[in-house]
Design an enzyme around this catalytic site. Structure first.
Site, PDB file in Angstrom:
ATOM      1  N   GLU A   7       0.830  -1.210   0.000  1.00  0.00           N
ATOM      2  CA  GLU A   7       0.000   0.000   0.000  1.00  0.00           C
ATOM      3  C   GLU A   7       0.863   1.258   0.000  1.00  0.00           C
ATOM      4  OE1 GLU A   7      -3.956  -0.621   2.405  1.00  0.00           O
ATOM      5  OE2 GLU A   7      -2.259  -1.386   3.571  1.00  0.00           O
ATOM      6  N   LYS A  32     -11.784   3.581   1.945  1.00  0.00           N
ATOM      7  CA  LYS A  32     -10.774   2.921   1.123  1.00  0.00           C
ATOM      8  C   LYS A  32     -11.489   1.877   0.276  1.00  0.00           C
ATOM      9  CE  LYS A  32      -6.900   1.554   3.133  1.00  0.00           C
ATOM     10  NZ  LYS A  32      -5.876   0.724   3.832  1.00  0.00           N
TER      11      LYS A  32
END
Length: 121
Positions: A21, A99
């Protein structure tokens, strides 16, 4: 309480617990409710009596596209703190960070964190 709503602000950032990420980045969506009386700006029609949507967006953008952090909760908290520092008329705010497609096992449309903060906490 009156409020200004900034809905579905979209950003690309490098936040998250996983190394991928932080390396590859991902999309984030932010919704913000800025709570304060809109009576004065409603009567005066003067931007100096309100909160400029564009300025608030830029503040959120700086956090979301800035230094990577691990948690959505940390992003939301930072945004709320910056909003209170920037706008003395702001009485409370609600920040939701979403997200989409999180890199965790299972099937999700999204995960999110939402906080509500008042100036005098």
């Amino acid at each position: 309480m009156d409020k200004i709503l900034l809905n579905g602000m979209a950003f690309y950032g490098y936040h998250g617990l996983f190394e991928e990420e932080k390396k590859l980045g991902q999309r984030f969506s932010v919704d913000a409710e800025l709570k304060f009386s809109l009576k004065k700006p409603g009567k005066s029609d003067d931007m100096n009596d309100s909160i400029d949507y564009g300025d608030a967006y830029e503040l959120v953008k700086e956090v979301m596209e800035g230094k990577p952090v691990n948690l959505l909760e940390a992003l939301a908290e930072t945004i709320s703190e910056r909003l209170f520092q920037s706008y003395s008329i702001l009485e409370a705010c609600r920040i939701r960070i979403t997200k989409p497609d999180p890199p965790i096992p299972g099937h999700y449309r999204s995960v999110a964190a939402e906080i509500f903060r008042e100036r005098n906490e």
